[in-house]
Design a protein around this motif. Structure first.
Motif, mmCIF file in Angstrom:
data_model
loop_
_atom_site.group_PDB
_atom_site.id
_atom_site.type_symbol
_atom_site.label_atom_id
_atom_site.label_comp_id
_atom_site.label_asym_id
_atom_site.label_seq_id
_atom_site.Cartn_x
_atom_site.Cartn_y
_atom_site.Cartn_z
ATOM 1 N N PRO A 221 -40.589 165.024 1.194
ATOM 2 C CA PRO A 221 -40.319 166.201 0.369
ATOM 3 C C PRO A 221 -41.580 166.751 -0.306
ATOM 4 O O PRO A 221 -42.618 166.092 -0.356
ATOM 5 N N PHE A 222 -41.453 167.949 -0.861
ATOM 6 C CA PHE A 222 -42.592 168.673 -1.437
ATOM 7 C C PHE A 222 -43.307 167.874 -2.533
ATOM 8 O O PHE A 222 -44.505 168.047 -2.732
ATOM 9 N N CYS A 223 -42.578 167.014 -3.248
ATOM 10 C CA CYS A 223 -43.214 166.279 -4.353
ATOM 11 C C CYS A 223 -44.225 165.246 -3.857
ATOM 12 O O CYS A 223 -44.964 164.675 -4.666
ATOM 13 N N LYS A 263 -30.348 164.357 -2.947
ATOM 14 C CA LYS A 263 -31.193 164.903 -4.008
ATOM 15 C C LYS A 263 -30.922 164.094 -5.269
ATOM 16 O O LYS A 263 -29.785 163.664 -5.522
ATOM 17 N N CYS A 267 -34.053 166.654 -9.496
ATOM 18 C CA CYS A 267 -34.417 167.709 -8.543
ATOM 19 C C CYS A 267 -34.023 169.094 -9.060
ATOM 20 O O CYS A 267 -34.641 170.092 -8.691
ATOM 21 N N CYS A 270 -36.828 171.005 -10.382
ATOM 22 C CA CYS A 270 -37.980 171.200 -9.487
ATOM 23 C C CYS A 270 -37.990 172.612 -8.929
ATOM 24 O O CYS A 270 -36.946 173.150 -8.532
ATOM 25 N N TYR A 272 -38.953 173.518 -6.150
ATOM 26 C CA TYR A 272 -38.622 173.531 -4.718
ATOM 27 C C TYR A 272 -37.158 173.187 -4.441
ATOM 28 O O TYR A 272 -36.769 173.050 -3.287
ATOM 29 N N ASP A 273 -36.360 173.047 -5.481
ATOM 30 C CA ASP A 273 -34.979 172.581 -5.311
ATOM 31 C C ASP A 273 -34.217 173.382 -4.241
ATOM 32 O O ASP A 273 -33.516 172.815 -3.408
ATOM 33 N N CYS A 276 -35.868 172.551 -0.698
ATOM 34 C CA CYS A 276 -36.122 171.148 -0.338
ATOM 35 C C CYS A 276 -34.835 170.456 0.101
ATOM 36 O O CYS A 276 -33.794 170.591 -0.544
ATOM 37 N N GLY A 278 -34.726 167.117 0.335
ATOM 38 C CA GLY A 278 -34.722 165.758 -0.224
ATOM 39 C C GLY A 278 -34.916 164.731 0.880
ATOM 40 O O GLY A 278 -35.008 165.075 2.063
ATOM 41 N N PRO A 279 -34.992 163.457 0.523
ATOM 42 C CA PRO A 279 -35.205 162.393 1.523
ATOM 43 C C PRO A 279 -33.905 162.036 2.248
ATOM 44 O O PRO A 279 -32.811 162.384 1.782
ATOM 45 N N PHE A 292 -39.911 160.305 -7.176
ATOM 46 C CA PHE A 292 -39.678 161.730 -6.918
ATOM 47 C C PHE A 292 -39.845 162.499 -8.229
ATOM 48 O O PHE A 292 -38.929 162.573 -9.039
ATOM 49 N N GLU A 293 -41.017 163.050 -8.416
ATOM 50 C CA GLU A 293 -41.295 163.755 -9.679
ATOM 51 C C GLU A 293 -41.177 165.246 -9.455
ATOM 52 O O GLU A 293 -41.941 165.825 -8.674
ATOM 53 N N PRO A 294 -40.225 165.886 -10.148
ATOM 54 C CA PRO A 294 -40.017 167.308 -9.929
ATOM 55 C C PRO A 294 -41.279 168.118 -10.216
ATOM 56 O O PRO A 294 -42.029 167.790 -11.138
HETATM 57 S S1 SF4 Z 1 -38.307 166.464 -6.814
HETATM 58 FE FE1 SF4 Z 1 -36.477 166.711 -5.547
HETATM 59 S S2 SF4 Z 1 -36.374 168.924 -5.081
HETATM 60 FE FE2 SF4 Z 1 -38.459 168.495 -5.809
HETATM 61 S S3 SF4 Z 1 -39.630 168.142 -3.962
HETATM 62 FE FE3 SF4 Z 1 -38.971 166.130 -4.698
HETATM 63 S S4 SF4 Z 1 -37.050 165.715 -3.606
HETATM 64 FE FE4 SF4 Z 1 -37.476 167.914 -3.423
#
Ligand code: SF4
Length: 297
Positions: A221-223, A263, A267, A270, A272-273, A276, A278-279, A292-294
């Motif tokens: 994911p983007f994070c 998620k 999230c 975030c 990117y919610d 994204c 999620g994993p 997973f840090e938003p």
């Molecule tokens: S925090 Fe959640 S929504 Fe943001 S990039 Fe990570 S997995 Fe995706």
């Protein structure tokens, strides 16, 4: 353009430690040639791209006929997604190309035989895949490789990227292991922490970008991808229909989001919610959400 994923069956000549299909090879009977051909015809009504997968499609004697039918039906892209070992035979590559295949997706999971062959449980498979990629490039073919990110190989992603760049593949993709099938059984020895993977993955992606090669990362994911957001493959994945042992799944993204991905509660904060996925859900089920840090700025 929508893609059809035609699973011809689950037989395979590798025994990958991370295989998501796991024991299906022993539980699911391979489709007959006529069943596969029926699915190819059915797929054409909604899809322009077809990829033959499995299991291992190159084990099927009928593969050339499947490709020929797809070419007659004028699929724009006819892809073979494979462990890549059979491409070591030049005449075999030529026969697939003559039938109409125009995109080849072999898998490479290590930069040296010891690593790749350990992960595939198939001695000699590294040399076959590398020879296969060379054969396909010598025949002017488009090659898109897939590398599954696992605990034994994540520190070597930059070296794998350098090898793939030297082989002049057209695109390479790193996919974080999905902990189902054999990967679920081997979780402790196979599934790494995403935070540990992140720096090696970014270095590997940078190698491809520097060499002018299209590169992507899946299930990261983007994070974990700051600075490489354009390489998050889920944002550009085509719509996909799957034809497998259960029949026809017309919208893989919908079922992936509903049943496969997850998620965390954070999230929602975030930026990117909305985009994204999620994993894969098995990862936070075991490791939790603390990594997973938003992203809020
Ligand atoms: S925090 Fe959640 S929504 Fe943001 S990039 Fe990570 S997995 Fe995706």
């Amino acid at each position: 353009m929508k893609k059809a994923d035609i699973k011809v069956g689950f037989s395979c000549n590798n025994r990958c430690l991370f295989c998501v299909q796991g024991d299906k090879r022993f539980q699911v009977v391979d489709k007959t040639d006529e069943e596969v051909k029926g699915n190819i015809r059915k797929a054409r009504s909604s899809c322009d791209i077809v990829t033959f997968t499995g299991g291992e499609p190159t084990l099927r004697k009928g593969l050339v006929d499947f490709i020929r039918l797809a070419a007659e039906l004028r699929f724009k892209t006819i892809q073979i997604q494979t462990n890549g070992r059979m491409f070591a035979y030049l005449d075999y590559c030529k026969s697939l190309i003559a039938a109409g295949a125009n995109e080849f997706s072999p898998a490479l999971h290590g930069h040296v035989p010891e690593l790749h062959d350990y992960l595939t449980n198939a001695p000699g498979s590294f040399r076959q895949v590398v020879a296969g990629i060379k054969n396909l490039k010598s025949l002017g073919q488009r090659v898109i490789t897939n590398t599954v990110i696992t605990k034994p190989n994540y520190r070597h992603l930059p070296e794998i990227a350098r090898l793939l760049s030297g082989l002049k593949v057209d695109q390479f993709q790193f996919a974080f292991v999905h902990a189902t099938g054999s990967a679920r059984k081997n979780f402790d020895s196979i599934v790494p922490r995403k935070t540990l993977v992140e720096p090696y993955l970014k270095e590997a992606l940078a190698v491809g970008i520097k060499n002018g090669i299209s590169v992507m990362a899946e299930a990261m994911p983007f994070c974990f991808m700051a600075g490489f957001e354009d390489q998050v493959s889920e944002r550009i994945m085509p719509e996909m229909a799957i034809f497998d042992e259960h029949g026809h799944l017309p919208d893989f993204k919908k079922s992936r989001l509903a049943e496969g991905k997850a998620k965390g509660s954070a999230c929602r904060k975030c930026k990117y919610d909305a985009v994204c996925e999620g994993p894969w859900k098995e990862y936070p089920e075991r490791y939790g959400w603390s990594e997973f840090e938003p992203i809020t700025v």
